[in-house]
Enzyme design. Structure first.
Site, mmCIF file in Angstrom:
data_model
loop_
_atom_site.group_PDB
_atom_site.id
_atom_site.type_symbol
_atom_site.label_atom_id
_atom_site.label_comp_id
_atom_site.label_asym_id
_atom_site.label_seq_id
_atom_site.Cartn_x
_atom_site.Cartn_y
_atom_site.Cartn_z
ATOM 1 N N GLU B 128 0.825 -1.212 0.000
ATOM 2 C CA GLU B 128 0.000 0.000 0.000
ATOM 3 C C GLU B 128 0.853 1.253 0.000
ATOM 4 O O GLU B 128 0.524 2.248 -0.649
ATOM 5 C CB GLU B 128 -0.923 0.001 1.227
ATOM 6 C CG GLU B 128 -1.970 -1.094 1.217
ATOM 7 C CD GLU B 128 -2.962 -0.912 0.080
ATOM 8 O OE1 GLU B 128 -2.681 -1.432 -1.022
ATOM 9 O OE2 GLU B 128 -3.983 -0.254 0.289
ATOM 10 N N THR B 181 -5.276 6.684 -6.629
ATOM 11 C CA THR B 181 -5.356 7.048 -5.219
ATOM 12 C C THR B 181 -4.534 8.299 -4.955
ATOM 13 O O THR B 181 -4.973 9.212 -4.251
ATOM 14 C CB THR B 181 -4.819 5.887 -4.342
ATOM 15 O OG1 THR B 181 -5.562 4.714 -4.665
ATOM 16 C CG2 THR B 181 -4.987 6.188 -2.866
#
Lengths: 307, 307
Positions: B128, B181
Site C-alpha cells: 500500500e 489514489t
C-alpha cells in the site's frame, strides 16, 4: 405534588478523545435542587447557598434553562427554585450543567413529565449556551441519561447512551484554581491537520468500541488527545505529573475533565481508584497546591428525585 | 503443500465518516492468486492476467509485500506468484490491497502460518505504501480480518475487528473512469476546522455504536462526510445523482468507496441493494456513462484458500 427535591450530579466530558461530544455522569458530587410550585406564574430563584451565583433568572443557568422550558408549556402557576451547590463553578466537572439539567428535570417531574429526556437536554443546553457562548450537550446529556453518552449532533439532538462497563470507576482531582470554560476554550486551536483529525477520530472510535467490548487495553490506548490537551495542560498546575502518577498507579487512562482544571483518571477497581487519589493527593501536598479529590462510580442513573 | 490458491476480495474504505481508518470486506469480487514453492530462493511474479501491471517484484504491490515478508524469515526456497486480477486498478475498491493481502496470506499458509493476521497486515501495508506514498491499513485489514475493521493506529498496528450486522448488504457502482489514489488524495484539504473535526469524529463514533447496536437509523445519520466528500465528489461523474437515487431507493447511506470513483450504498436487504443497482444502472445508461456494478454481502471471512 407541589414540591420536589432532586440531586443533579457532576459530569466528566471530553475524556481526551471526545472533545465536546463525549461524557459520563458522576455519583454523589452534585447540586441539590428543590423546586416548589408557586401561585405566581414564571420562575424565581429564591436561594443559592454559595459561590455568589446570581439569583436573577436571566443571569443564572438554572433560570435560563427553566425559562426555555416555560416557553413550551402554558401553566397558570410558577416555580420557586432553591439550589444547594455541590460543585464549584469553573471546576471542569459540569457545575453549570448540574444546575441546568437538575432544574428542568425537577420541573418536568412536578408537571407529570410531558417532556422526553431529549427535550430536557434541549432546554438544559440553553443554560450551557449562556455560560460558554454556544450550544453543548456533552455535560447535560450524561446527567439526564446517565452513564456514558455521545452527542452525535446538537442540532438534530441525536444523542446516544453508551454502555457502562462494569467496575469502571473514576478518580477526580481538582487543583484549587478557577478556570472559566470560556477562557479554556480560547486556547483550543481553530484548525487541525487532517492527519491529527484522523488520529483523534480513530481514538474516539476505538474508545466507543472498547465500551461495548470492555476491552480495557484498547480503552487505555484510545483515551489520548494530541490536539487539545497539549494546550490546555499549560493552564493546569502539575497536570503531567498527575497523569504520570495516575498511570503508574494503575489507571487505565488520565486526562483533563471538561475544560479543566479537574483531572480524571479511570480505573478497573475501587482499590486502584483510591490508590490514585492518595498518591495524587500526596503529590499536591508536596508541592503546596490546594486540591479537592474524590472517587466516583460511573453513575448509570443520572439525575434523580431524592425526596 | 507446495502450491496454494487463494481468493482475495475487494474492500470498501472510508465509508464517509472514517477517512483512512474504516473499511469492510467485499465478497466474490477480487483477485485469485496462486502461489507455488520454487527451489530458487526469493519471489517471482510469473503472470498477471490483465491491466498491464508490472511483474517486476520491485514495482508490483504483491511483490513488494511478499519481499517484506521474506525479510522476516529465512527460507531455503522461494515462491512463484500468479495473479488473476478481479479488480481493476484505480477503482476505489482496493485493487492493490487485494493483491498485497492475498499474496502474504497465501505465502503464510504455505509455510504453516508463522505470522499472525496483524503481522500480515504489516507486510501487506508495504504494498500500500508503494502505491499511495504512505502506510495505510484501511483496505488490507478487512481483507485479512474479514467484516468491518477500524485502524486505531498504523504505527502500533492496533486494529479492531468490528461487528458485522446481520443482513447488511452493499451495492457497489463504479463509473468507468480511472482515479489514482495518489491523485484523489491531492484534493483532500490539509487542515480542517476544529468544529468539522468534532462533527466528523462524532459521526464516526456514532457509526461504531450503530454496528454494535444494529441501529440503522443511527447508521444512516452517521455515514456523513462534510470534509472530504465535497472535494472528491467533483472527480466522480454523477456522484450526487447516484447518491440521491440510492437514498430514495431505500439505502441506509451512500458515499464514495475509498478514494473513488466507486460508490457504495448500504442497505438492509438484498432486494433493496438490487433495486439500487438497477436504478443507478439505468441512470448511468441514460447519461451514456459506462459503469460496472454489483451487490455484495459484507464478507465476514475475508481472504480465503480456494483450492
Amino acid at each position: 405534588m407541589d414540591s420536589i427535591k432532586v440531586f443533579s450530579p457532576g459530569s466528566v466530558t471530553n475524556l481526551s478523545c471526545g472533545y465536546d461530544i463525549l461524557g459520563f455522569c458522576l455519583d454523589k458530587v452534585g447540586d441539590t435542587i428543590t423546586v416548589t410550585k408557586t401561585p405566581e406564574k414564571g420562575v424565581k430563584i429564591s436561594s443559592i447557598d454559595k459561590y455568589n451565583l446570581p439569583t436573577n433568572i436571566n443571569q443564572n443557568v438554572a433560570g435560563i434553562a427553566a425559562q426555555a422550558m416555560m416557553k413550551d408549556i402554558n401553566l397558570d402557576y410558577g416555580f420557586d427554585i432553591k439550589i444547594k451547590k455541590g460543585i464549584k463553578p469553573g471546576s471542569g466537572i459540569g457545575s453549570s450543567a448540574a444546575s441546568s439539567a437538575g432544574v428542568v428535570f425537577a420541573i418536568n417531574k412536578l408537571i407529570d413529565s410531558p417532556f422526553s429526556d431529549i427535550e430536557l437536554i434541549r432546554f438544559a443546553m440553553e443554560g450551557e449556551k449562556f455560560v460558554s457562548g454556544s450550544y453543548h450537550a456533552d455535560n447535560v446529556s450524561p446527567i439526564l441519561l446517565g452513564g456514558f453518552t455521545l452527542v452525535r449532533s446538537v442540532k438534530d439532538l441525536d444523542i446516544i447512551k453508551l454502555p457502562n462497563p462494569k467496575g469502571l470507576i473514576a478518580t477526580i482531582i481538582r487543583p484549587e484554581i478557577e478556570l472559566k470554560t470560556s477562557d479554556s476554550r480560547k486556547v483550543v486551536k481553530l484548525k487541525v491537520t487532517i492527519d491529527k483529525m484522523v488520529q483523534q477520530s480513530a481514538n474516539l472510535a476505538a474508545f466507543i468500541s472498547s465500551l461495548y467490548t470492555e476491552d480495557y487495553d484498547l480503552m487505555s490506548n484510545s483515551i489520548v488527545d494530541e490536539i487539545i490537551e497539549p494546550d490546555r495542560a499549560l493552564l493546569i498546575p502539575e497536570f503531567y505529573n498527575i497523569k504520570d502518577i495516575s498511570i503508574k498507579s494503575g489507571a487505565i487512562a488520565c486526562g483533563i475533565s471538561g475544560s479543566g482544571p479537574a483531572i480524571f483518571a479511570l480505573s478497573k477497581s475501587n482499590k486502584t481508584a483510591n490508590v490514585i487519589l492518595n498518591k495524587v493527593s500526596s503529590h499536591f501536598n508536596s508541592v503546596n497546591i490546594n486540591y479537592n479529590g474524590f472517587v466516583s462510580i460511573i453513575n448509570s442513573e443520572g439525575v434523580k428525585v431524592i425526596d
